[in-house]
Design an enzyme around this catalytic site. Structure first.
Site, PDB file in Angstrom:
ATOM      1  N   GLY A  46       0.899  -1.291  -0.107  1.00 19.23           N
ATOM      2  CA  GLY A  46       0.017   0.036  -0.050  1.00 19.23           C
ATOM      3  C   GLY A  46       0.757   1.168  -0.051  1.00 19.23           C
ATOM      4  O   GLY A  46       1.833   1.184   0.533  1.00 19.23           O
ATOM      5  N   GLN A  51       2.962   9.941   1.164  1.00 24.74           N
ATOM      6  CA  GLN A  51       4.279   9.089   1.484  1.00 24.74           C
ATOM      7  C   GLN A  51       5.092   9.855   0.251  1.00 24.74           C
ATOM      8  O   GLN A  51       6.515   9.680   0.445  1.00 24.74           O
ATOM      9  CB  GLN A  51       4.198   7.731   1.480  1.00 24.74           C
ATOM     10  CG  GLN A  51       3.468   7.285   2.617  1.00 24.74           C
ATOM     11  CD  GLN A  51       3.598   5.739   2.575  1.00 24.74           C
ATOM     12  OE1 GLN A  51       2.265   5.198   2.199  1.00 24.74           O
ATOM     13  NE2 GLN A  51       4.158   4.969   3.137  1.00 24.74           N
ATOM     14  N   CYS A  92       5.505  -0.420   7.060  1.00 27.96           N
ATOM     15  CA  CYS A  92       5.251   0.879   6.476  1.00 27.96           C
ATOM     16  C   CYS A  92       6.580   0.919   5.494  1.00 27.96           C
ATOM     17  O   CYS A  92       7.504   1.160   6.034  1.00 27.96           O
ATOM     18  CB  CYS A  92       4.925   1.749   7.234  1.00 27.96           C
ATOM     19  SG  CYS A  92       4.591   3.434   6.644  1.00 27.96           S
ATOM     20  N   LEU A  93       6.131   1.571   4.239  1.00 27.93           N
ATOM     21  CA  LEU A  93       7.427   1.786   3.398  1.00 27.93           C
ATOM     22  C   LEU A  93       8.141   3.328   3.924  1.00 27.93           C
ATOM     23  O   LEU A  93       9.406   3.687   3.665  1.00 27.93           O
ATOM     24  CB  LEU A  93       7.161   2.129   2.084  1.00 27.93           C
ATOM     25  CG  LEU A  93       6.474   0.928   1.012  1.00 27.93           C
ATOM     26  CD1 LEU A  93       6.134   1.212  -0.231  1.00 27.93           C
ATOM     27  CD2 LEU A  93       7.676  -0.127   1.190  1.00 27.93           C
ATOM     28  N   HIS A 134      -4.483   1.771   7.299  1.00 28.61           N
ATOM     29  CA  HIS A 134      -3.361   2.209   7.403  1.00 28.61           C
ATOM     30  C   HIS A 134      -3.005   3.319   6.449  1.00 28.61           C
ATOM     31  O   HIS A 134      -2.132   4.454   6.923  1.00 28.61           O
ATOM     32  CB  HIS A 134      -2.124   0.917   7.445  1.00 28.61           C
ATOM     33  CG  HIS A 134      -0.982   1.375   7.189  1.00 28.61           C
ATOM     34  ND1 HIS A 134       0.130   0.677   8.213  1.00 28.61           N
ATOM     35  CD2 HIS A 134      -0.072   2.219   6.520  1.00 28.61           C
ATOM     36  CE1 HIS A 134       1.201   1.259   7.748  1.00 28.61           C
ATOM     37  NE2 HIS A 134       1.325   1.976   6.864  1.00 28.61           N
ATOM     38  N   GLU A 135      -3.439   3.000   5.121  1.00 25.55           N
ATOM     39  CA  GLU A 135      -3.079   4.313   4.259  1.00 25.55           C
ATOM     40  C   GLU A 135      -3.981   5.456   4.465  1.00 25.55           C
ATOM     41  O   GLU A 135      -3.378   6.642   4.262  1.00 25.55           O
ATOM     42  CB  GLU A 135      -3.750   3.668   2.811  1.00 25.55           C
ATOM     43  CG  GLU A 135      -2.533   2.251   2.494  1.00 25.55           C
ATOM     44  CD  GLU A 135      -1.068   2.687   2.850  1.00 25.55           C
ATOM     45  OE1 GLU A 135      -0.495   3.781   2.611  1.00 25.55           O
ATOM     46  OE2 GLU A 135      -0.344   1.577   3.103  1.00 25.55           O
ATOM     47  N   HIS A 138      -2.318   7.584   6.839  1.00 29.21           N
ATOM     48  CA  HIS A 138      -1.404   8.605   6.239  1.00 29.21           C
ATOM     49  C   HIS A 138      -1.784   9.990   5.566  1.00 29.21           C
ATOM     50  O   HIS A 138      -1.172  10.908   5.851  1.00 29.21           O
ATOM     51  CB  HIS A 138      -0.639   7.895   5.114  1.00 29.21           C
ATOM     52  CG  HIS A 138       0.612   6.835   5.549  1.00 29.21           C
ATOM     53  ND1 HIS A 138       1.469   7.309   6.306  1.00 29.21           N
ATOM     54  CD2 HIS A 138       0.544   5.491   5.312  1.00 29.21           C
ATOM     55  CE1 HIS A 138       2.437   6.358   6.136  1.00 29.21           C
ATOM     56  NE2 HIS A 138       1.712   4.977   5.691  1.00 29.21           N
TER      57      HIS A 138
HETATM   58 NI    NI Z   1       2.307   3.215   5.494  1.00 28.44          NI
END
Ligand code: NI
Length: 168
Positions: A46, A51, A92-93, A134-135, A138
Protein backbone atom coordinates in the site's frame (compact mmCIF):
# COMPACT_ATOMS: atom_id res chain seq x y z
CA UNK A 1 5.83 6.15 -15.54
CA UNK A 2 8.20 7.20 -12.83
CA UNK A 3 9.36 5.91 -9.51
CA UNK A 4 8.70 8.41 -6.78
CA UNK A 5 10.79 9.19 -3.73
CA UNK A 6 9.25 7.90 -0.49
CA UNK A 7 9.48 10.10 2.61
CA UNK A 8 10.69 8.33 5.75
CA UNK A 9 9.79 8.76 9.41
CA UNK A 10 10.41 11.14 11.20
CA UNK A 11 10.14 13.47 8.17
CA UNK A 12 7.67 16.18 9.31
CA UNK A 13 6.02 16.23 5.85
CA UNK A 14 4.49 12.85 6.74
CA UNK A 15 2.42 14.76 9.31
CA UNK A 16 0.63 16.84 6.66
CA UNK A 17 -3.15 16.40 6.45
CA UNK A 18 -4.00 15.79 2.77
CA UNK A 19 -6.53 17.85 0.80
CA UNK A 20 -9.42 16.27 -1.14
CA UNK A 21 -8.90 15.60 -4.85
CA UNK A 22 -11.16 18.10 -6.62
CA UNK A 23 -11.13 16.53 -10.06
CA UNK A 24 -10.01 13.08 -11.18
CA UNK A 25 -8.05 14.13 -14.27
CA UNK A 26 -5.03 12.85 -16.22
CA UNK A 27 -2.63 14.33 -13.69
CA UNK A 28 -4.28 12.31 -10.90
CA UNK A 29 -4.33 9.16 -13.06
CA UNK A 30 -0.61 9.60 -13.78
CA UNK A 31 0.07 10.02 -10.07
CA UNK A 32 -1.86 6.79 -9.34
CA UNK A 33 0.15 4.92 -12.01
CA UNK A 34 3.45 6.26 -10.64
CA UNK A 35 2.43 5.40 -7.08
CA UNK A 36 1.53 1.83 -8.09
CA UNK A 37 4.88 1.44 -9.84
CA UNK A 38 6.70 2.84 -6.81
CA UNK A 39 4.76 0.54 -4.46
CA UNK A 40 5.44 -2.62 -6.52
CA UNK A 41 9.14 -1.81 -6.87
CA UNK A 42 9.62 -1.09 -3.16
CA UNK A 43 7.99 -3.72 -2.71
CA UNK A 44 4.97 -2.87 -0.59
CA UNK A 45 1.25 -3.57 -0.42
CA UNK A 46 0.00 0.00 0.00
CA UNK A 47 1.08 3.58 -0.60
CA UNK A 48 -0.61 6.88 0.23
CA UNK A 49 0.09 10.09 -1.72
CA UNK A 50 1.36 11.70 1.50
CA UNK A 51 4.30 9.27 1.45
CA UNK A 52 5.47 10.61 -1.93
CA UNK A 53 5.04 14.19 -0.70
CA UNK A 54 1.81 14.85 -2.61
CA UNK A 55 -0.76 16.03 -0.10
CA UNK A 56 -3.90 14.85 -1.87
CA UNK A 57 -6.35 12.28 -0.59
CA UNK A 58 -5.55 9.19 -2.58
CA UNK A 59 -4.01 5.80 -1.98
CA UNK A 60 -3.13 2.67 -3.88
CA UNK A 61 -2.82 -0.89 -2.63
CA UNK A 62 -2.53 -4.49 -3.73
CA UNK A 63 -2.64 -7.27 -1.14
CA UNK A 64 -2.61 -10.13 -3.69
CA UNK A 65 0.40 -12.42 -3.61
CA UNK A 66 1.30 -11.92 -7.26
CA UNK A 67 0.61 -8.20 -7.61
CA UNK A 68 -2.43 -8.81 -9.81
CA UNK A 69 -5.04 -6.80 -7.95
CA UNK A 70 -4.18 -3.08 -7.90
CA UNK A 71 -6.77 -0.93 -6.16
CA UNK A 72 -7.07 2.85 -6.23
CA UNK A 73 -9.03 4.84 -3.64
CA UNK A 74 -9.48 8.56 -4.28
CA UNK A 75 -10.99 10.67 -1.47
CA UNK A 76 -11.54 7.51 0.62
CA UNK A 77 -13.87 7.71 3.61
CA UNK A 78 -14.59 5.04 6.18
CA UNK A 79 -18.37 4.67 6.36
CA UNK A 80 -18.45 2.04 9.06
CA UNK A 81 -16.16 -0.18 11.13
CA UNK A 82 -16.75 -3.50 12.86
CA UNK A 83 -16.50 -3.74 16.62
CA UNK A 84 -14.28 -6.77 16.40
CA UNK A 85 -10.60 -6.05 15.96
CA UNK A 86 -7.78 -7.76 14.11
CA UNK A 87 -4.15 -7.40 14.82
CA UNK A 88 -1.41 -7.48 12.19
CA UNK A 89 2.32 -7.09 12.30
CA UNK A 90 2.32 -3.83 10.35
CA UNK A 91 5.13 -2.33 8.36
CA UNK A 92 5.34 0.80 6.26
CA UNK A 93 7.48 1.96 3.33
CA UNK A 94 8.01 5.18 5.33
CA UNK A 95 9.29 3.20 8.33
CA UNK A 96 11.49 0.68 6.49
CA UNK A 97 12.66 -2.40 8.32
CA UNK A 98 10.35 -2.15 11.34
CA UNK A 99 7.23 -4.17 12.10
CA UNK A 100 4.90 -3.85 15.07
CA UNK A 101 1.54 -5.33 16.03
CA UNK A 102 -1.33 -2.89 15.54
CA UNK A 103 -4.99 -3.55 16.34
CA UNK A 104 -7.69 -2.12 14.07
CA UNK A 105 -11.33 -2.90 13.24
CA UNK A 106 -11.31 -6.16 11.28
CA UNK A 107 -13.94 -5.00 8.77
CA UNK A 108 -14.61 -1.58 7.30
CA UNK A 109 -16.86 -0.14 4.63
CA UNK A 110 -15.02 2.41 2.51
CA UNK A 111 -16.50 4.90 0.07
CA UNK A 112 -14.19 6.39 -2.57
CA UNK A 113 -13.79 7.44 -6.19
CA UNK A 114 -12.07 5.24 -8.77
CA UNK A 115 -9.55 6.43 -11.39
CA UNK A 116 -12.40 7.46 -13.68
CA UNK A 117 -13.99 9.58 -10.98
CA UNK A 118 -16.82 7.11 -10.35
CA UNK A 119 -18.02 6.61 -6.79
CA UNK A 120 -17.93 3.14 -5.26
CA UNK A 121 -18.36 1.54 -1.89
CA UNK A 122 -16.47 -1.56 -0.82
CA UNK A 123 -16.62 -3.80 2.20
CA UNK A 124 -13.11 -4.76 3.23
CA UNK A 125 -11.83 -7.41 5.57
CA UNK A 126 -8.61 -9.20 6.47
CA UNK A 127 -5.31 -7.74 5.32
CA UNK A 128 -7.02 -5.40 2.85
CA UNK A 129 -9.08 -3.79 5.65
CA UNK A 130 -5.93 -3.23 7.69
CA UNK A 131 -3.97 -1.93 4.70
CA UNK A 132 -6.59 0.62 3.65
CA UNK A 133 -7.02 1.88 7.24
CA UNK A 134 -3.22 2.23 7.53
CA UNK A 135 -3.11 4.21 4.25
CA UNK A 136 -6.06 6.44 5.22
CA UNK A 137 -4.14 7.24 8.42
CA UNK A 138 -1.28 8.55 6.24
CA UNK A 139 -3.71 11.03 4.64
CA UNK A 140 -4.40 12.32 8.16
CA UNK A 141 -0.68 12.65 8.89
CA UNK A 142 -0.71 9.56 11.07
CA UNK A 143 1.73 6.63 11.09
CA UNK A 144 1.47 3.11 12.50
CA UNK A 145 4.24 3.95 14.98
CA UNK A 146 1.77 6.35 16.64
CA UNK A 147 -0.05 3.25 17.96
CA UNK A 148 2.97 1.70 19.69
CA UNK A 149 4.66 2.65 22.94
CA UNK A 150 6.62 5.94 23.02
CA UNK A 151 9.71 3.97 23.97
CA UNK A 152 9.52 1.73 20.90
CA UNK A 153 8.72 4.74 18.72
CA UNK A 154 11.78 6.63 20.00
CA UNK A 155 13.99 3.62 19.32
CA UNK A 156 12.74 3.33 15.73
CA UNK A 157 13.13 7.07 15.25
CA UNK A 158 16.74 7.15 16.39
CA UNK A 159 17.69 4.10 14.29
CA UNK A 160 16.17 5.66 11.17
CA UNK A 161 17.76 9.05 11.90
CA UNK A 162 21.17 7.36 12.10
CA UNK A 163 20.56 5.68 8.70
CA UNK A 164 19.48 9.01 7.19
CA UNK A 165 22.66 10.70 8.44
CA UNK A 166 24.81 7.99 6.91
CA UNK A 167 23.04 8.41 3.57
CA UNK A 168 23.35 12.20 3.57
NI1 NI B 1 2.50 3.17 5.57
Amino acid sequence: MARLNILEFPDPRLRTVAEPVEEVNDEIRQLCADMLETMYEAPGIGLAATQVNVHKRLLVCDVSEDGSDPLIFINPEIQGSSEDLSSYDEGCLSVPGFFEEVERPSKVVVKALDEKGGAFEMQLEGLLATCVQHEIDHLEGKLFVDYISPMKRRRIRSKLEKQHKKRA
